[in-house]
Design a protein around this motif. Structure first.
Motif, PDB file in Angstrom:
ATOM      1  N   GLU A   1       0.809  -0.975  -0.126  1.00  0.00           N
ATOM      2  CA  GLU A   1       0.014  -0.088   0.092  1.00  0.00           C
ATOM      3  C   GLU A   1       0.922   1.164   0.047  1.00  0.00           C
ATOM      4  O   GLU A   1       1.992   1.303   0.790  1.00  0.00           O
ATOM      5  CB  GLU A   1      -0.948   0.064   1.281  1.00  0.00           C
ATOM      6  CG  GLU A   1      -1.797  -1.067   1.304  1.00  0.00           C
ATOM      7  CD  GLU A   1      -2.730  -0.935   2.496  1.00  0.00           C
ATOM      8  OE1 GLU A   1      -3.234   0.069   2.684  1.00  0.00           O
ATOM      9  OE2 GLU A   1      -3.101  -2.176   3.078  1.00  0.00           O
ATOM     10  N   LYS A   2       0.578   2.031  -1.066  1.00  0.00           N
ATOM     11  CA  LYS A   2       1.432   3.342  -1.112  1.00  0.00           C
ATOM     12  C   LYS A   2       1.312   4.157   0.496  1.00  0.00           C
ATOM     13  O   LYS A   2       0.242   4.048   0.996  1.00  0.00           O
ATOM     14  CB  LYS A   2       0.971   4.284  -2.098  1.00  0.00           C
ATOM     15  CG  LYS A   2       1.558   3.484  -3.538  1.00  0.00           C
ATOM     16  CD  LYS A   2       0.981   4.316  -4.713  1.00  0.00           C
ATOM     17  CE  LYS A   2       1.355   3.662  -5.991  1.00  0.00           C
ATOM     18  NZ  LYS A   2       1.074   4.543  -7.083  1.00  0.00           N
ATOM     19  N   SER A   3       2.163   4.902   0.677  1.00  0.00           N
ATOM     20  CA  SER A   3       1.958   5.741   1.624  1.00  0.00           C
ATOM     21  C   SER A   3       2.303   7.455   1.176  1.00  0.00           C
ATOM     22  O   SER A   3       3.377   7.896   0.596  1.00  0.00           O
ATOM     23  CB  SER A   3       3.168   5.497   2.594  1.00  0.00           C
ATOM     24  OG  SER A   3       3.428   6.591   3.627  1.00  0.00           O
ATOM     25  N   ALA A   4       1.359   8.370   1.746  1.00  0.00           N
ATOM     26  CA  ALA A   4       1.477   9.702   1.225  1.00  0.00           C
ATOM     27  C   ALA A   4       2.673  10.218   2.223  1.00  0.00           C
ATOM     28  O   ALA A   4       3.289  11.426   1.821  1.00  0.00           O
ATOM     29  CB  ALA A   4       0.127  10.381   1.795  1.00  0.00           C
ATOM     30  N   ALA A   5       2.823   9.721   3.700  1.00  0.00           N
ATOM     31  CA  ALA A   5       3.861  10.324   4.185  1.00  0.00           C
ATOM     32  C   ALA A   5       5.348   9.872   3.926  1.00  0.00           C
ATOM     33  O   ALA A   5       6.202  10.696   4.148  1.00  0.00           O
ATOM     34  CB  ALA A   5       3.802   9.914   5.682  1.00  0.00           C
ATOM     35  N   SER A   6       5.493   8.778   2.933  1.00  0.00           N
ATOM     36  CA  SER A   6       6.791   8.215   2.500  1.00  0.00           C
ATOM     37  C   SER A   6       6.621   7.900   1.113  1.00  0.00           C
ATOM     38  O   SER A   6       6.570   6.662   0.728  1.00  0.00           O
ATOM     39  CB  SER A   6       7.139   7.039   3.592  1.00  0.00           C
ATOM     40  OG  SER A   6       8.340   6.758   3.093  1.00  0.00           O
ATOM     41  N   PRO A   7       6.734   8.919   0.378  1.00  0.00           N
ATOM     42  CA  PRO A   7       6.427   8.383  -1.310  1.00  0.00           C
ATOM     43  C   PRO A   7       7.482   7.338  -1.661  1.00  0.00           C
ATOM     44  O   PRO A   7       7.247   6.689  -2.703  1.00  0.00           O
ATOM     45  CB  PRO A   7       6.607   9.861  -1.827  1.00  0.00           C
ATOM     46  CG  PRO A   7       6.263  10.882  -0.947  1.00  0.00           C
ATOM     47  CD  PRO A   7       6.849  10.135   0.495  1.00  0.00           C
TER      48      PRO A   7
ATOM     49  N   GLY B   1       3.156   1.956   2.928  1.00  0.00           N
ATOM     50  CA  GLY B   1       2.452   1.958   4.180  1.00  0.00           C
ATOM     51  C   GLY B   1       2.373   0.810   4.924  1.00  0.00           C
ATOM     52  O   GLY B   1       2.614   0.586   6.148  1.00  0.00           O
TER      53      GLY B   1
ATOM     54  N   ASP C   1      -5.481   0.932  -1.935  1.00  0.00           N
ATOM     55  CA  ASP C   1      -4.966   1.276  -3.136  1.00  0.00           C
ATOM     56  C   ASP C   1      -3.669   0.448  -3.165  1.00  0.00           C
ATOM     57  O   ASP C   1      -2.594   0.938  -2.456  1.00  0.00           O
ATOM     58  CB  ASP C   1      -4.712   2.557  -3.383  1.00  0.00           C
ATOM     59  CG  ASP C   1      -4.107   3.022  -4.838  1.00  0.00           C
ATOM     60  OD1 ASP C   1      -4.009   2.086  -5.683  1.00  0.00           O
ATOM     61  OD2 ASP C   1      -3.484   4.115  -4.969  1.00  0.00           O
TER      62      ASP C   1
END
Length: 354
Positions: free
Chosen positions: A247-253, A257, A310
């Protein structure tokens, strides 16, 4: 005052002699050999997972070490250190190889678990993986600080010991490692037996932050596979699962996540949840790089998925060791935590759902 020996020696004049196994057909390449040829490889005996330890005096108990199963072959031609899957990792455990040389010149196969200890003397699987290089692809990949905790001896001085009961093999191992001539090399140590009720032992090792205990039936010969002759009871469940996405992370592009995990059900893969804890930051970046090279190129995910997250799907190639507390009612891991990557070369077993 001299401390009495911890266990009685195996061989005494007053005891009946050890009988050898009936001779088997000899290797045609060694027609004059008087002893048992050393096997090139022995399929390992494995412990069955139990919810609670069996009781009875016929069981011997020791710590469950959190590392890699190895078989150390000490032969006239040199040392071979084989993984559970049969791969030669001699070059990856230089200290264990050096300690094995000091145990010669007798020929033997010692079975044990290679671990790296933390500052408090506890085995740390993550430290072992860092030493080796997480997937075996990094240059070097040597665990120079690894220690082998030996718990079985299945070949010694020209004799195949697999037909002997475990108590006899154990006495031979203790005498060999603690003998007055050899001493005990620091990188090869005896996995001590624990003298107490198994339920008390389990409580104690769990309080110390160890993984669990292993019991071995004293009267059984060495049999490969999960026969029930050996059992294990864990403090916290720990199993291997496929990584099938992130899962992608907005805090760590540049990271992620969580990792999405799968187990087998029959021949199919089944989603068992995600893990988002237990990662060091450097491990997150390194894993993301590896995962992006394994991106799933088909339109559908690699297994049935009904969630809404996502997810970037990847080829089910990487195998992660995951600690968890229990299973949820819908078949997902409860409180999972990442421990490290398992290596396919080590024949890591991906968890199979009943």
């Amino acid at each position: 005052m001299t401390k009495p020996p911890r266990s009685k020696p195996l061989l005494r004049d007053t005891e009946p002699p050890i009988r050898s196994k009936p001779r088997q057909k000899r290797n045609p390449a060694q027609p004059q050999l008087l002893f048992d040829p050393m096997p090139d490889r022995v399929e390992p005996a494995l412990a069955q997972l139990k919810a609670k330890p069996p009781t009875g005096n016929e069981w011997s108990w020791e710590v469950k070490w959190d590392g890699y199963r190895l078989a150390v072959h000490i032969e006239p031609r040199g040392i071979r250190i084989l993984t559970r899957g049969g791969h030669d990792w001699t070059h990856r455990f230089p200290a264990i190889e050096q300690a094995a040389r000091a145990l010669g010149p007798a020929t033997m196969i010692i079975v044990g678990e290679a671990v790296v200890l933390d500052e408090e003397g506890r085995p740390d699987f993550g430290l072992l993986q860092q030493s080796l290089g997480a997937s075996g692809r990094q240059a070097g990949g040597r665990a120079s600080d690894a220690v082998l905790y030996a718990f079985d001896l299945i070949y010694f001085d020209g004799h195949d010991l697999r037909g002997l009961e475990y108590r006899s093999r154990r006495h031979l191992l203790e005498d060999m490692l603690n003998g007055p001539m050899n001493g005990q090399p620091d990188a090869i140590r005896l996995s001590e037996t624990l003298d107490a009720e198994p339920a008390v032992l389990l409580e104690h090792v769990c309080r110390l932050g160890l993984e669990g205990i292993v019991g071995k039936h004293l009267d059984r010969s060495y049999r490969s596979g999960r026969t029930g002759d050996w059992v294990k009871v864990k403090c916290i469940q720990s199993e291997a699962f496929f990584v099938i996405g992130y899962e992608k992370s907005a805090a760590s592009p540049a990271g992620f996540g969580s990792l999405v995990l799968a187990a087998y059900r029959g021949a199919d893969l089944v989603h068992v949840g995600s893990v988002g804890t237990g990662f060091r930051q450097a491990e997150i970046i390194r894993l993301r790089t590896m995962l992006d090279k394994l991106r799933w190129k088909r339109k559908q995910p690699p297994l049935p998925y009904s969630g809404s997250a996502d997810i970037v799907w990847v080829e089910p190639t990487l195998i992660a060791e995951i600690e968890f507390r229990a299973w949820t009612t819908d078949g997902k891991l409860r409180h999972p935590s990442y421990k490290g990557l398992r290596e396919r070369q080590d024949n890591a077993d991906v968890f199979r759902l009943d």
